[in-house]
Design a protein around this motif. Structure first.
Motif, PDB file in Angstrom:
ATOM      1  N   MET A 149      45.001  41.440  50.047  1.00 32.83           N
ATOM      2  CA  MET A 149      45.348  41.710  48.670  1.00 32.83           C
ATOM      3  C   MET A 149      46.212  40.570  48.133  1.00 32.83           C
ATOM      4  O   MET A 149      47.037  40.016  48.839  1.00 32.83           O
ATOM      5  CB  MET A 149      46.108  43.027  48.552  1.00 32.83           C
ATOM      6  CG  MET A 149      45.337  44.254  49.013  1.00 32.83           C
ATOM      7  SD  MET A 149      43.991  44.708  47.938  1.00 32.83           S
ATOM      8  CE  MET A 149      44.791  45.779  46.798  1.00 32.83           C
ATOM      9  N   GLU A 182      47.874  44.304  42.322  1.00 37.29           N
ATOM     10  CA  GLU A 182      47.344  43.802  43.591  1.00 37.29           C
ATOM     11  C   GLU A 182      45.831  43.961  43.565  1.00 37.29           C
ATOM     12  O   GLU A 182      45.318  45.047  43.279  1.00 37.29           O
ATOM     13  CB  GLU A 182      47.949  44.566  44.764  1.00 37.29           C
ATOM     14  CG  GLU A 182      49.366  44.146  45.050  1.00 37.29           C
ATOM     15  CD  GLU A 182      49.850  44.621  46.411  1.00 37.29           C
ATOM     16  OE1 GLU A 182      49.060  45.218  47.171  1.00 37.29           O
ATOM     17  OE2 GLU A 182      51.023  44.375  46.696  1.00 37.29           O
ATOM     18  N   VAL A 183      45.137  42.863  43.846  1.00 40.97           N
ATOM     19  CA  VAL A 183      43.675  42.864  43.802  1.00 40.97           C
ATOM     20  C   VAL A 183      43.116  42.233  45.069  1.00 40.97           C
ATOM     21  O   VAL A 183      43.771  41.418  45.713  1.00 40.97           O
ATOM     22  CB  VAL A 183      43.146  42.097  42.567  1.00 40.97           C
ATOM     23  CG1 VAL A 183      43.660  42.715  41.281  1.00 40.97           C
ATOM     24  CG2 VAL A 183      43.506  40.625  42.625  1.00 40.97           C
ATOM     25  N   GLU A 184      41.911  42.602  45.386  1.00 41.49           N
ATOM     26  CA  GLU A 184      41.174  41.920  46.442  1.00 41.49           C
ATOM     27  C   GLU A 184      40.476  40.725  45.801  1.00 41.49           C
ATOM     28  O   GLU A 184      40.140  40.745  44.614  1.00 41.49           O
ATOM     29  CB  GLU A 184      40.146  42.845  47.080  1.00 41.49           C
ATOM     30  CG  GLU A 184      40.776  43.940  47.918  1.00 41.49           C
ATOM     31  CD  GLU A 184      39.729  44.779  48.640  1.00 41.49           C
ATOM     32  OE1 GLU A 184      38.612  44.271  48.911  1.00 41.49           O
ATOM     33  OE2 GLU A 184      40.047  45.941  48.926  1.00 41.49           O
ATOM     34  N   ALA A 185      40.244  39.699  46.585  1.00 36.22           N
ATOM     35  CA  ALA A 185      39.650  38.460  46.069  1.00 36.22           C
ATOM     36  C   ALA A 185      38.287  38.690  45.419  1.00 36.22           C
ATOM     37  O   ALA A 185      37.903  37.947  44.524  1.00 36.22           O
ATOM     38  CB  ALA A 185      39.527  37.434  47.189  1.00 36.22           C
ATOM     39  N   ARG A 186      37.578  39.720  45.801  1.00 36.77           N
ATOM     40  CA  ARG A 186      36.224  39.967  45.292  1.00 36.77           C
ATOM     41  C   ARG A 186      36.196  40.836  44.043  1.00 36.77           C
ATOM     42  O   ARG A 186      35.149  41.014  43.435  1.00 36.77           O
ATOM     43  CB  ARG A 186      35.375  40.620  46.378  1.00 36.77           C
ATOM     44  CG  ARG A 186      35.899  41.974  46.797  1.00 36.77           C
ATOM     45  CD  ARG A 186      35.095  42.563  47.973  1.00 36.77           C
ATOM     46  NE  ARG A 186      35.687  43.799  48.424  1.00 36.77           N
ATOM     47  CZ  ARG A 186      35.466  44.981  47.870  1.00 36.77           C
ATOM     48  NH1 ARG A 186      34.654  45.095  46.852  1.00 36.77           N
ATOM     49  NH2 ARG A 186      36.060  46.062  48.351  1.00 36.77           N
ATOM     50  N   TRP A 187      37.343  41.382  43.625  1.00 30.92           N
ATOM     51  CA  TRP A 187      37.360  42.292  42.477  1.00 30.92           C
ATOM     52  C   TRP A 187      37.134  41.542  41.172  1.00 30.92           C
ATOM     53  O   TRP A 187      37.643  40.442  40.965  1.00 30.92           O
ATOM     54  CB  TRP A 187      38.673  43.035  42.411  1.00 30.92           C
ATOM     55  CG  TRP A 187      38.849  44.090  43.476  1.00 30.92           C
ATOM     56  CD1 TRP A 187      37.977  44.414  44.466  1.00 30.92           C
ATOM     57  CD2 TRP A 187      39.984  44.923  43.643  1.00 30.92           C
ATOM     58  NE1 TRP A 187      38.506  45.413  45.241  1.00 30.92           N
ATOM     59  CE2 TRP A 187      39.737  45.740  44.757  1.00 30.92           C
ATOM     60  CE3 TRP A 187      41.190  45.049  42.961  1.00 30.92           C
ATOM     61  CZ2 TRP A 187      40.649  46.681  45.204  1.00 30.92           C
ATOM     62  CZ3 TRP A 187      42.093  45.989  43.409  1.00 30.92           C
ATOM     63  CH2 TRP A 187      41.821  46.802  44.508  1.00 30.92           C
TER      64      TRP A 187
END
Length: 164
Positions: free
Chosen positions: A1, A16-21
């Motif tokens: 994240m 907070e994000v995942e790289a693919r979002w």
């Protein structure tokens, strides 16, 4: 994240994000701004259009991590702070420029930006500006009429509705 910071409709958010979002998913799922619609999820229909640093962008194609520190305006941020409708929103209502409403947020964002850039457009220029947004219901005539009405209203009021 990864934590990113976004200013959305004038309000700062740390997410907070995942790289693919995708930005569309963050707006809808993490921030609860469901006015940004996901249609084709391939950048073709325009339903997911938001203003990203003052320019129209397809949020279904934009990785959220790539817009850290960006300013974003969604359809929820188009109306005035007092709740009154933006001239484009008012004109869409008056001209019956929506039917199912699914494509409407993308058209509103595209048209609002376009009118800030070109306050006195021809009908052909309106059609060209909206050519990246698709609608299955209206046949576009009412949408073009609405943008034309909004332009006239904004000129009459001497207003520039800078939404960027």
């Amino acid at each position: 994240m990864v934590e990113i910071t976004l200013t959305v409709n004038g309000q700062t958010h740390h997410v907070e994000v995942e790289a693919r979002w995708l930005l569309a998913d963050v707006l809808r799922e993490r921030l609860g701004l469901t006015g940004t619609h996901l249609g084709c999820e391939q950048g073709v229909c325009g339903a997911c259009t938001v203003l990203l640093n003052g320019r129209p962008a397809r949020s279904c194609l934009t990785l959220a991590v790539s817009v850290d520190q960006a300013e974003i305006v969604t359809v929820e941020g188009l109306a005035e702070p007092d709740g009154s409708l933006h001239p484009v929103q008012e004109a869409f209502w008056q001209e019956h420029a929506l039917q199912c409403g699914f494509c409407t947020p993308g058209f509103l964002m595209t048209a609002a930006h376009f009118l800030n850039e070109n306050p006195n457009p021809t009908r052909q220029e309106i059609r060209e500006a909206l050519s990246g947004n698709l609608c299955r219901c209206t046949g576009y005539q009412h949408i073009v009429n609405a943008v034309e009405r909004a332009a006239a209203s904004m000129r009459r009021e001497g207003q520039s509705h800078d939404i960027s």
